[in-house]
Design a protein around this motif. Structure first.
Motif, mmCIF file in Angstrom:
data_model
loop_
_atom_site.group_PDB
_atom_site.id
_atom_site.type_symbol
_atom_site.label_atom_id
_atom_site.label_comp_id
_atom_site.label_asym_id
_atom_site.label_seq_id
_atom_site.Cartn_x
_atom_site.Cartn_y
_atom_site.Cartn_z
ATOM 1 N N GLY A 1 0.867 -1.263 0.242
ATOM 2 C CA GLY A 1 -0.039 0.027 0.028
ATOM 3 C C GLY A 1 0.796 1.205 0.113
ATOM 4 N N GLN A 2 1.810 0.994 0.776
ATOM 5 C CA GLN A 2 2.771 2.536 1.036
ATOM 6 C C GLN A 2 4.303 1.889 1.302
ATOM 7 O OE1 GLN A 2 -0.004 2.570 3.279
ATOM 8 N NE2 GLN A 2 -1.311 3.300 1.597
ATOM 9 N N VAL A 3 5.198 2.670 0.806
ATOM 10 C CA VAL A 3 6.394 2.439 1.297
ATOM 11 C C VAL A 3 6.964 3.736 1.582
ATOM 12 C CG1 VAL A 3 8.766 1.939 0.565
ATOM 13 C CG2 VAL A 3 7.039 0.417 -0.494
ATOM 14 N N LEU A 4 7.250 4.034 2.652
ATOM 15 C CA LEU A 4 7.593 5.337 3.382
ATOM 16 C C LEU A 4 8.922 5.367 3.897
ATOM 17 C CD1 LEU A 4 6.605 8.170 4.601
ATOM 18 C CD2 LEU A 4 5.838 6.884 6.772
ATOM 19 N N LEU A 5 9.496 6.316 3.652
ATOM 20 C CA LEU A 5 10.812 6.609 3.970
ATOM 21 C C LEU A 5 11.061 7.664 5.028
ATOM 22 C CD1 LEU A 5 13.208 6.554 0.713
ATOM 23 C CD2 LEU A 5 12.327 4.747 1.950
ATOM 24 N N ILE A 6 11.899 7.676 6.154
ATOM 25 C CA ILE A 6 12.038 8.781 7.037
ATOM 26 C C ILE A 6 13.248 9.165 7.133
ATOM 27 C CG2 ILE A 6 11.917 8.896 9.601
ATOM 28 C CD1 ILE A 6 9.718 6.939 9.975
ATOM 29 N N THR A 7 13.280 10.416 7.003
ATOM 30 C CA THR A 7 14.944 11.141 7.038
ATOM 31 C C THR A 7 14.984 12.454 7.919
ATOM 32 O OG1 THR A 7 16.810 12.157 5.678
ATOM 33 C CG2 THR A 7 14.458 12.272 5.021
ATOM 34 N N ARG A 8 15.992 12.413 8.586
ATOM 35 C CA ARG A 8 16.397 13.796 9.349
ATOM 36 C C ARG A 8 16.404 15.029 8.482
ATOM 37 N NH1 ARG A 8 17.404 14.045 14.690
ATOM 38 N NH2 ARG A 8 17.345 12.128 16.026
ATOM 39 N N ARG A 9 16.960 14.782 7.201
ATOM 40 C CA ARG A 9 17.083 15.808 6.527
ATOM 41 C C ARG A 9 16.103 16.205 5.580
ATOM 42 N NH1 ARG A 9 22.349 17.029 7.000
ATOM 43 N NH2 ARG A 9 23.624 15.301 8.067
ATOM 44 N N PRO A 10 15.937 17.329 4.840
ATOM 45 C CA PRO A 10 14.973 17.555 4.089
ATOM 46 C C PRO A 10 14.616 16.850 2.926
ATOM 47 C CG PRO A 10 16.407 19.430 4.494
ATOM 48 C CD PRO A 10 17.019 18.334 5.006
ATOM 49 N N TRP B 1 32.968 27.204 16.792
ATOM 50 C CA TRP B 1 33.065 25.764 17.187
ATOM 51 C C TRP B 1 31.768 24.836 16.866
ATOM 52 C CZ3 TRP B 1 37.421 24.087 19.125
ATOM 53 C CH2 TRP B 1 38.751 25.333 19.428
ATOM 54 N N VAL B 2 30.876 25.859 15.991
ATOM 55 C CA VAL B 2 29.528 24.927 15.811
ATOM 56 C C VAL B 2 29.245 25.163 14.211
ATOM 57 C CG1 VAL B 2 27.212 25.204 16.178
ATOM 58 C CG2 VAL B 2 28.575 25.473 18.021
ATOM 59 N N GLU B 3 28.709 24.025 13.747
ATOM 60 C CA GLU B 3 28.202 24.399 12.132
ATOM 61 C C GLU B 3 26.884 24.257 12.380
ATOM 62 O OE1 GLU B 3 29.022 22.178 7.905
ATOM 63 O OE2 GLU B 3 28.508 20.779 10.046
ATOM 64 N N VAL B 4 26.241 25.435 11.546
ATOM 65 C CA VAL B 4 24.930 25.575 11.732
ATOM 66 C C VAL B 4 24.389 24.990 10.479
ATOM 67 C CG1 VAL B 4 22.925 27.315 11.801
ATOM 68 C CG2 VAL B 4 25.071 27.663 13.032
ATOM 69 N N GLU B 5 23.481 24.122 10.309
ATOM 70 C CA GLU B 5 22.758 23.841 9.226
ATOM 71 C C GLU B 5 21.220 23.800 9.063
ATOM 72 O OE1 GLU B 5 21.800 19.097 7.234
ATOM 73 O OE2 GLU B 5 22.417 19.337 9.340
ATOM 74 N N ASP B 6 20.950 24.415 8.097
ATOM 75 C CA ASP B 6 19.664 24.837 7.625
ATOM 76 C C ASP B 6 18.773 23.659 7.152
ATOM 77 O OD1 ASP B 6 17.130 26.073 7.263
ATOM 78 O OD2 ASP B 6 18.076 27.961 6.794
ATOM 79 N N ARG B 7 17.946 23.165 7.826
ATOM 80 C CA ARG B 7 16.953 22.058 7.332
ATOM 81 C C ARG B 7 15.611 22.668 6.836
ATOM 82 N NH1 ARG B 7 18.330 17.171 11.698
ATOM 83 N NH2 ARG B 7 20.449 17.100 10.979
#
Length: 325
Positions: free
Chosen positions: A74-83, A147-153
């Motif tokens: 019926g559905q194949v659903l992928l889950i990701t932390r990224r956009p 000391w920190v990398e900022v990632e815009d998601r």
């Protein structure tokens, strides 16, 4: 109800070779018996995509197997932390499946609909826009900009302590100021030594995953995960299991045990079957696809014209910003 064109799996049978745990066999058998109403939920990070020398790499064996399963389930659903857009733009092997796979991205705050080829983002932009504007000044005030990398998601922002520093110390120094900043803008703040995530608290995998499954009238669910289990997704699936939905979980051997609270919410799903690595997960899914070969292909709703709109995600949410604000 079993698929009319497919004979049910006999009770006690082993539907997938190599998986002999009785509850797991029963769960997979339930999916084989009614593929048209079943759903496969698959974590991207750690299974489909692993990191080599710090760069994401797609496991080449998964796309053809996912294509076979998408034709039967019926559905194949992928889950990701990224956009969501990163998934298709960054991995050419998944792009041809964009009209067959559902995706929940940015920890559940984005949803990809394969029928329309568009990303739905239920998170309003205003609170995050104000937070993004303040964040560089806060890091500068704390003397942590270097000391920190900022990632815009998109609907979320993630801060990653750089390896040159003490990640635990950096996270601790940021915990209180970022919690206050998040509270002022009515967004959620989640702090760990690996990353700090800021985003709207009303939408996450604990809300979007069950909402997706309920909206699609999903029956039996197979959840394959690796690495750290998302506890909110685990609790959501545990709630569905308590409501009578058959939920089965496959996970790699390095998946850490859940806390007692999460374990109680997940009702033991984490203990269904442990597999050695992503290759073992792929082998089980390939055998699962083999077992579904006799079932009727599912009817997919009329989708977009891929010839006219081959890569709609390019305009759906715009280009992702580079790390740093």
């Amino acid at each position: 109800m079993a698929d009319a064109a497919h004979s049910p799996v006999p009770p006690g049978a082993v539907p997938v070779p190599g998986v002999t745990h009785p509850p797991t066999c029963a769960g997979i058998a339930a999916l084989i018996d009614s593929p048209g109403t079943s759903a496969l939920v698959l974590d991207v990070e750690g299974i489909l995509v692993t990191y080599r020398a710090g760069r994401p790499a797609l496991h080449d064996g998964f796309p053809p197997v996912l294509a076979r399963l998408a034709d039967r389930l019926g559905q194949v659903l992928l889950i990701t932390r990224r956009p969501v857009t990163d998934l298709f733009r960054g991995h050419a092997g998944l792009a041809p499946l964009s009209d067959r796979l559902y995706v929940l991205g940015s920890c559940g705050t984005q949803a990809w609909d394969p029928a329309t080829g568009r990303v739905h983002t239920p998170v309003g932009p205003a609170p995050m826009a104000w937070l993004r504007a303040e964040l560089p000044f806060l890091l500068e005030k704390l003397r942590l900009s270097a000391w920190v990398e900022v990632e815009d998601r998109g609907p979320m922002v993630a801060l990653h302590p750089l390896p040159e520093g003490d990640a635990a110390e950096i996270a601790e120094r940021l915990r209180t100021p970022l919690t206050r900043l998040a509270a002022r803008h009515h967004v959620h703040c989640e702090v760990s030594a690996e990353r700090i995530e800021l985003g709207r608290s009303c939408v996450h995998l604990g809300t979007s995953l069950p909402a997706f499954l309920i909206a699609h009238d999903a029956g039996p669910v197979l959840y394959a995960t690796a690495g750290a289990v998302d506890t909110r997704a685990a609790a959501a699936l545990g709630g569905l299991r308590q409501a009578g939905v058959p939920v089965t979980m496959l996970h790699t051997a390095d998946t850490p045990c859940l806390t007692p609270v999460d374990e109680e919410a997940f009702q033991g799903c984490h203990a269904d079957t442990a597999l050695a690595d992503p290759d073992a997960v792929l082998a089980v899914l390939a055998q699962f696809a083999d077992a579904l070969e006799g079932s009727s292909p599912r009817r997919r709703p009329p989708g977009r014209d891929r010839a006219a709109d081959p890569a709609p995600w390019g305009d759906a949410v715009g280009r992702r910003r580079r790390p740093g604000l």
